[in-house]
Design an enzyme around this catalytic site. Structure first.
Site, PDB file in Angstrom:
ATOM      1  CB  THR A 176      11.250   2.382  -2.173  1.00 51.71           C
ATOM      2  OG1 THR A 176      12.134   1.318  -2.565  1.00 51.71           O
ATOM      3  CG2 THR A 176      10.469   2.860  -3.380  1.00 51.71           C
ATOM      4  CG  ASP A 177      13.358   1.201   4.072  1.00 49.31           C
ATOM      5  OD1 ASP A 177      14.372   0.547   3.750  1.00 49.31           O
ATOM      6  OD2 ASP A 177      13.067   1.468   5.251  1.00 49.31           O
ATOM      7  CB  ALA A 178      14.270  -3.064   1.755  1.00 47.59           C
ATOM      8  CG  LEU A 179      10.240  -1.778  -2.890  1.00 45.58           C
ATOM      9  CD1 LEU A 179      10.123  -1.704  -4.412  1.00 45.58           C
ATOM     10  CD2 LEU A 179       9.127  -0.961  -2.238  1.00 45.58           C
TER      11      LEU A 179
ATOM     12  CB  SER B  35       9.993   6.635   0.885  1.00 49.23           C
ATOM     13  OG  SER B  35      10.087   5.273   0.474  1.00 49.23           O
TER      14      SER B  35
END
Length: 520
Positions: free
Chosen positions: A270-273, A233
């Site tokens: 997810t992309d990196a949080l 995402s």
């Protein structure tokens, strides 16, 4: 190879199931004192606790050499009760992140050569990843880079049209599928038309739904039909799709569009949080819970992994998150692990001259040189010394360019052998540069879209310098290694007969190819 045996999902406790949905980051180098990003990368003791006691599902690696990674991945797998997914951002080949392996030019270079290379790129990346214990490629990017001002996607994209991106994507995935690794299409619903870096702040895309149907969605639909294993995402706000929530936190975008409408059945990560595009929106725990509620299966690099795991467990126990949703995500993770886990590293697969040759072919064939310098023959070295010629090298950041620029690089050595003096400058030093003492100046620029960089107005400063040197009749030629968009801004400033060169790749072979064609 016999399939690995995974435990029955229902035999896992809730905390073990939730932990499988977490992928943490660590340094690829072996020792804690080598950690380069301590705010994000776990030291070995904490990493071992998360793997052996909590049972996190995976690890993402950055930094180190390929042989070090082979040792590190074996060590981590030995700690794990359930085999790990081990990931890396290797959009330009394994050598992009881990020295010793093959490093390709940026994906956009394929448009200047042939999309046929995309399959070779996918195949070699997968082969070399497995050789060092990485089983999850966080590639390919399938964003359509139709915004020249995009600071974060830029040349990482395969192209500027959906058709270009789709053709190369199919090739890359077909190549990678020849090996048991996971591929990842990113960044849904499309990060190509942003002018803001989501590593630093939250971009907003104001296009309507129809525009997404026509441009941004087709590359993802194409990747799904090509058999991509995971989709990542984007931390972007798209009011036409969800007025309140960024894509990573949007149930409508993740579950409604990606899972239901597009029919994607694989892993959603997810992309990196740790990126500011999402950390600015709430506490790490609240963000993680909302991402799971949106429908993601994997939380990539949560800011506080242990607190995140406990927060999700509490949300399940309070019925905020359905326990069946957790089980469904773990089932997808199990399916992925069955496909790719259990293969030991094999360093003999690295350093293949054929692989290195393909990367070099792309780098050298994708250059573009206009005209040649007539006064650069070796016999003129003495004249150049007397005339005080300057090789001005401009970089995004002088502290992060050692991988492609050092004392032995062609960009340094070839002008030096022709009698040029050298200055290396960046956006901060360029304005204070004194060029009066030089009679002719040859400019080489190393600049491409880079995450986390922000704006130093480097290109505006370069344009001002070029315009000034043209007026003074001191500019001899310009070469740019990196982004074609940066070149597009400079070309209108150059006189008609002014020689210039361009390479997507910043590697030594591209430097040499451009400079030799220019006449060095």
């Amino acid at each position: 190879m016999s399939p690995i045996k995974l435990p029955d999902i229902d035999s896992l406790s809730l905390i073990e199931q939730v932990s499988q949905m977490v992928v943490v980051r660590t340094c690829g180098m072996l020792y804690d004192h080598q950690i380069e990003y301590p705010q994000w990368e776990l030291p070995n003791a904490k990493l071992q606790t998360l793997i052996s006691e909590y049972g996190v599902g995976g690890v993402i690696l950055l930094g180190g050499s390929a042989p070090e990674i082979a040792l590190k991945t074996q060590q981590m797998q030995s700690w794990a009760k359930v085999p790990l997914l081990i990931a890396a951002d290797i959009e330009e080949g394994v050598g992009q992140r881990f020295s010793g392996a093959t490093w390709f030019p940026p994906p956009m270079a394929l448009q200047a050569v042939s999309m046929k290379y995309a399959e070779a790129m996918g195949k070699i990346t997968a082969e070399e990843a497995l050789a060092i214990g990485i089983n999850w490629l966080l590639a390919p990017i399938v964003d359509v880079n139709n915004n020249p001002e995009n600071p974060v996607i830029n040349v990482r994209a395969f192209g500027i049209t959906a058709g270009e991106v789709m053709g190369s994507t199919r090739g890359f995935i077909a190549g990678a599928k020849q090996y048991p690794v996971l591929t990842t299409a990113k960044h849904f619903p499309g990060h190509g038309d942003t002018s803001v870096d989501s590593h630093l702040q939250t971009p907003t895309l104001l296009h309507d739904r129809q525009r997404f149907e026509n441009v941004e969605f087709p590359p993802f639909v194409n990747a799904i039909s090509a058999g991509v294993d995971a989709i990542m995402s984007a931390h972007i706000l798209v009011p036409a799709l969800d007025r309140k929530n960024i894509a990573t936190l949007s149930h409508h975008i993740i579950t409604g569009i990606l899972r239901t409408e597009l029919g994607f059945e694989g892993l959603i990560t997810t992309d990196a949080l740790i990126m500011s595009g999402i950390t600015n929106l709430g506490s790490p725990e609240a963000i993680a819970v909302q991402a799971i509620k949106a429908g993601v299966d994997i939380l990539l690099m949560p800011v506080a992994p242990i607190a995140t795991i406990h927060a999700i467990c509490e949300a399940v126990e309070s019925k905020e998150i359905d326990r069946d949703q957790i089980r469904a995500s773990v089932q997808r993770i199990w399916k992925a692990k069955q496909k790719v886990c259990g293969i030991p590293p094999n360093l003999k697969k690295l350093g293949n001259p054929l692989n290195l040759g393909i990367a070099k072919s792309i780098a050298t064939k994708s250059i573009n040189v206009y005209s040649a310098l007539s006064n650069l023959q070796p016999e003129n070295v003495k004249e150049h010394l007397e005339a005080n010629y300057l090789n001005l090298i401009i970089v995004d950041d002088p502290l992060t360019c050692e991988e492609f620029l050092n004392a032995r690089s062609p960009a340094v050595l070839l002008p030096k052998s022709n009698g040029y003096q050298r200055i290396v400058a960046d956006g901060l030093t360029l304005a204070n540069l004194k060029c009066d003492q030089f009679s002719l100046i040859f400019i080489q620029i190393f600049s491409r879209g880079n995450p986390f960089r922000g704006s130093t107005n480097l290109h505006e400063k370069i344009k001002n310098l070029v315009a000034e040197l043209v007026l003074e009749h001191k500019l001899q030629a310009v070469v740019l290694y990196g982004s074609p968009y940066a070149l597009d801004r400079l070309l209108p400033l150059l006189p008609m007969q002014m020689p210039w060169g361009f390479a997507y790749s910043q590697q030594p072979e591209a430097q040499e190819a451009v400079l030799q064609k220019l006449g060095f």
